[in-house]
Design an enzyme around this catalytic site. Structure first.
Site, PDB file in Angstrom:
ATOM      1  N   HIS A 180       0.916  -1.196   0.058  1.00 23.91           N
ATOM      2  CA  HIS A 180      -0.108  -0.174   0.029  1.00 23.91           C
ATOM      3  C   HIS A 180       0.855   1.304   0.223  1.00 23.91           C
ATOM      4  O   HIS A 180       0.420   2.426  -0.481  1.00 23.91           O
ATOM      5  CB  HIS A 180      -1.214   0.065   1.121  1.00 23.91           C
ATOM      6  CG  HIS A 180      -0.259   0.396   2.566  1.00 23.91           C
ATOM      7  ND1 HIS A 180       0.026  -0.511   3.554  1.00 23.91           N
ATOM      8  CD2 HIS A 180      -0.262   1.505   3.025  1.00 23.91           C
ATOM      9  CE1 HIS A 180       0.576  -0.133   4.625  1.00 23.91           C
ATOM     10  NE2 HIS A 180       0.493   1.236   4.332  1.00 23.91           N
ATOM     11  N   ASP A 219       0.249  -7.327   1.531  1.00 24.33           N
ATOM     12  CA  ASP A 219       0.635  -6.194   1.858  1.00 24.33           C
ATOM     13  C   ASP A 219       2.116  -6.068   1.720  1.00 24.33           C
ATOM     14  O   ASP A 219       2.628  -5.563   2.651  1.00 24.33           O
ATOM     15  CB  ASP A 219      -0.016  -5.586   3.049  1.00 24.33           C
ATOM     16  CG  ASP A 219       0.300  -4.028   2.874  1.00 24.33           C
ATOM     17  OD1 ASP A 219       0.206  -3.347   1.837  1.00 24.33           O
ATOM     18  OD2 ASP A 219       0.183  -3.373   4.091  1.00 24.33           O
ATOM     19  N   GLY A 253       3.527   6.661   8.257  1.00 20.50           N
ATOM     20  CA  GLY A 253       4.657   6.725   7.734  1.00 20.50           C
ATOM     21  C   GLY A 253       5.687   5.696   8.179  1.00 20.50           C
ATOM     22  O   GLY A 253       6.629   5.166   7.613  1.00 20.50           O
ATOM     23  N   ASN A 254       5.036   4.877   9.114  1.00 23.93           N
ATOM     24  CA  ASN A 254       5.791   3.556   9.558  1.00 23.93           C
ATOM     25  C   ASN A 254       5.639   2.501   8.583  1.00 23.93           C
ATOM     26  O   ASN A 254       6.110   1.442   8.944  1.00 23.93           O
ATOM     27  CB  ASN A 254       5.653   3.256  11.099  1.00 23.93           C
ATOM     28  CG  ASN A 254       6.205   3.841  12.156  1.00 23.93           C
ATOM     29  OD1 ASN A 254       5.853   4.659  12.950  1.00 23.93           O
ATOM     30  ND2 ASN A 254       7.543   3.690  11.947  1.00 23.93           N
ATOM     31  N   SER A 255       4.824   2.814   7.875  1.00 21.50           N
ATOM     32  CA  SER A 255       4.209   1.648   6.930  1.00 21.50           C
ATOM     33  C   SER A 255       5.398   1.138   6.220  1.00 21.50           C
ATOM     34  O   SER A 255       5.920   1.569   5.561  1.00 21.50           O
ATOM     35  CB  SER A 255       3.283   2.008   6.050  1.00 21.50           C
ATOM     36  OG  SER A 255       2.051   2.094   6.354  1.00 21.50           O
ATOM     37  N   GLY A 276     -11.826 -23.853  -4.719  1.00 25.98           N
ATOM     38  CA  GLY A 276     -13.306 -23.296  -4.994  1.00 25.98           C
ATOM     39  C   GLY A 276     -14.142 -23.729  -4.224  1.00 25.98           C
ATOM     40  O   GLY A 276     -15.247 -24.200  -4.390  1.00 25.98           O
ATOM     41  N   VAL A 277     -14.157 -23.141  -2.781  1.00 29.76           N
ATOM     42  CA  VAL A 277     -15.030 -23.191  -1.860  1.00 29.76           C
ATOM     43  C   VAL A 277     -15.235 -21.997  -1.019  1.00 29.76           C
ATOM     44  O   VAL A 277     -14.303 -21.242  -1.255  1.00 29.76           O
ATOM     45  CB  VAL A 277     -14.705 -24.196  -0.757  1.00 29.76           C
ATOM     46  CG1 VAL A 277     -14.728 -25.710  -1.530  1.00 29.76           C
ATOM     47  CG2 VAL A 277     -13.444 -24.028  -0.308  1.00 29.76           C
ATOM     48  N   ILE A 332     -16.256 -20.382   2.659  1.00 32.09           N
ATOM     49  CA  ILE A 332     -16.204 -21.149   3.962  1.00 32.09           C
ATOM     50  C   ILE A 332     -16.691 -20.238   4.975  1.00 32.09           C
ATOM     51  O   ILE A 332     -16.652 -18.930   4.618  1.00 32.09           O
ATOM     52  CB  ILE A 332     -14.940 -21.747   4.363  1.00 32.09           C
ATOM     53  CG1 ILE A 332     -13.672 -20.569   4.181  1.00 32.09           C
ATOM     54  CG2 ILE A 332     -14.518 -22.829   3.304  1.00 32.09           C
ATOM     55  CD1 ILE A 332     -12.456 -21.073   4.442  1.00 32.09           C
TER      56      ILE A 332
END
Length: 507
Positions: A143, A173, A242-244, A300-301, A303
């Site tokens: 991000h 991420d 800003g820590n991301s 393909g489920v 849940i």
């Protein structure tokens, strides 16, 4: 509620919850009294992080992104905060304005003068990252670089590089960048599987664009599910916008996570932050380096969680596993014989304790490989072979249409049973359309069933692990239910099926 925290992103004004680390004199004053009760492995004194920061700090970088857009609005084209919103944010926190090209002092520019050519690059956001290797591979959050036209990486010695984004994976991420350099300082990766709740950690990054800021705290929880693709590391290290993308580092100087999210109600750190486990981040980064994208497996489920009431009614020892609510027609699970209402207990022998475990296990399995899915069905455990397909291009389940009163006409004398349900048989055409051999359609839902969420038009497929064949058999089974014990209905609504726990009304 959670949010990402790259400066200049939506997090600046969003809802959340995070924290700074402190110790009051009152707490410190308790130390002598506590010493009277010996504790195994007690730590005397507080750690000194100075040498650790000197060693690892040079490999942590500031990441600045730019985007070509028109200035002056409240927000940009992709919904990120605009210049004026950033100005207001920084005025509140620092009493100053955002520095601008030609205005390094940060003094506010009169609104009428905030005009610029639409193709002029403007700062989009600020984040953090760290160097993976001496030849210039850098890791950060997806991000942080999402939507950026240009990315710049600045080291602690003030060298700045224009970076190339090799790939980004929104599900975890994680993003990998490449800068042209050699003999660069880099960090050592740790083992996030070996972390312990309570151990000291530090975060280094650029909160509010304040480069090389160090904060410390402890790991407060492991395997924290936040509704994302993977479980995160929770800490009380103070992190802010800003820590991301910055590293979460243990006392040995090893990276154990990438700071990714905070929870806050104020926009600032209140004591809960989340980091992507480094083991998963490294697996993702290797694919990004090689292919520029990440491929994952799927079966393909759709849940959901297994509640305690459902587990008891189905004969499970505990509320574990993943309840299958939808099976993609023609998908791997469908071909393997997995059905709506099955409880997936294991994948390739690994227990599925929570429903969120399954996508991680399947996603990490090699494409086209054979796997064994262990399911609980009608009181029995079955092992079903399935071939793992690629997640990309997964079919989207169409929203199911309500069946309304599409069943046979209700007899005039029909009365609601002990569950408050009036039901009728499915027609042959409806059974063919739904792909079922039996079941009943709900003509009216009142009483306990109505309060539990059963609606007119729902199709009932099972009652307490027993298949529903027709209305007569279903009503007879309901009449024999014990009002002191919960029962479960397998309810299908459109394409989705799930268990609903109900108690019959007293006779």
């Amino acid at each position: 509620m959670k949010n990402n925290f790259a400066a200049g992103s939506k997090t600046l004004s969003a809802l959340l919850v995070s924290a700074s680390v402190w110790m009051s004199p009152a707490v410190l004053g308790m130390a002598p009294a506590m010493a009277a009760a010996p504790v195994t492995g007690a730590v005397i004194g507080l750690p000194d992080f100075a040498d650790l920061v000197d060693r690892v700090g040079p490999a942590v970088v500031n990441i600045r992104t730019t985007e070509r857009l028109k200035l002056g609005g409240r927000g940009n084209a992709d919904g990120q905060p605009g210049e004026e919103e950033m100005q207001e944010f920084l005025r509140r926190f620092f009493g100053g304005a955002l520095p601008q090209p030609g205005n390094p002092g940060g003094r506010a520019v009169p609104r009428g003068r905030r005009q610029a050519p639409s193709d002029e690059p403007v700062q989009r956001g600020v984040g953090s990252g760290f160097i993976l290797s001496a030849d210039g591979y850098v890791m950060t959050n997806a991000h942080v670089v999402d939507g950026a036209d240009e990315v710049f990486v600045t080291l602690t010695d003030k060298r700045e590089f224009k970076a190339k984004v090799l790939g980004a994976d929104a599900r975890t991420d994680v993003a990998v960048l490449k800068i042209e350099g050699d003999k660069l300082p880099f960090l050592v990766m740790g083992d996030s599987d070996k972390i312990r709740v309570g151990e000291w950690v530090i975060a280094i990054g650029s909160p509010f664009n304040l480069e090389n800021t160090v904060t410390a705290g402890i790991i407060s929880a492991k395997q924290r599910d936040t509704g994302d693709y993977l479980a995160l590391i929770q800490s009380d290290v103070a992190v802010n916008p800003g820590n991301s993308g910055g590293p979460l580092i243990n006392m040995r100087g090893e990276v154990i996570g990438i700071n990714s999210q905070i929870a806050t109600l104020s926009g600032g750190s209140n004591g809960i932050s989340f980091a992507v486990p480094i083991d998963e981040a490294i697996r993702v980064s290797e694919q990004l380096k090689k292919n520029g994208k990440v491929t994952r497996g799927r079966i393909g489920v759709q849940i959901g969680e297994v509640s305690k009431e459902v587990a008891e009614s189905l004969g499970l020892k505990s509320a574990q596993g993943a309840e299958v609510s939808l099976v993609e027609p023609g998908g791997p699970a469908d071909k393997a014989g997995i059905k709506a209402g099955d409880i997936i207990l294991k994948f390739n022998g690994v227990p599925v304790n929570r429903s969120s475990d399954l996508p991680r296990l399947v996603g990490g399995t090699a494409l086209a490989s054979k796997a064994t899915v262990t399911v609980w069905r009608k009181g029995q455990q079955l092992d079903l072979p399935v071939t793992v397909a690629e997640l990309e291009g997964d079919k989207v389940a169409k929203a199911g249409k309500g069946k309304g009163k599409g069943g046979a006409a209700e007899p005039e004398a029909a009365k609601a049973n002990a569950l408050g349900l009036k039901v009728s048989d499915l027609t042959a055409e409806q059974k063919k359309e739904l792909g079922v051999d039996g079941g009943v359609v709900v003509d009216a839902a009142e009483g306990v069933a109505g309060r539990a969420g059963v609606q007119e038009g729902d199709v009932l497929l099972q009652l307490n692990n027993i298949e529903v064949k027709d209305a007569k058999q279903f009503n007879a089974a309901v009449a024999k239910l014990d009002a002191k014990k919960p029962s479960v209905l397998l309810v299908r609504r459109g394409d989705v099926a799930q268990f609903v726990s109900v108690r019959p009304s007293a006779k």
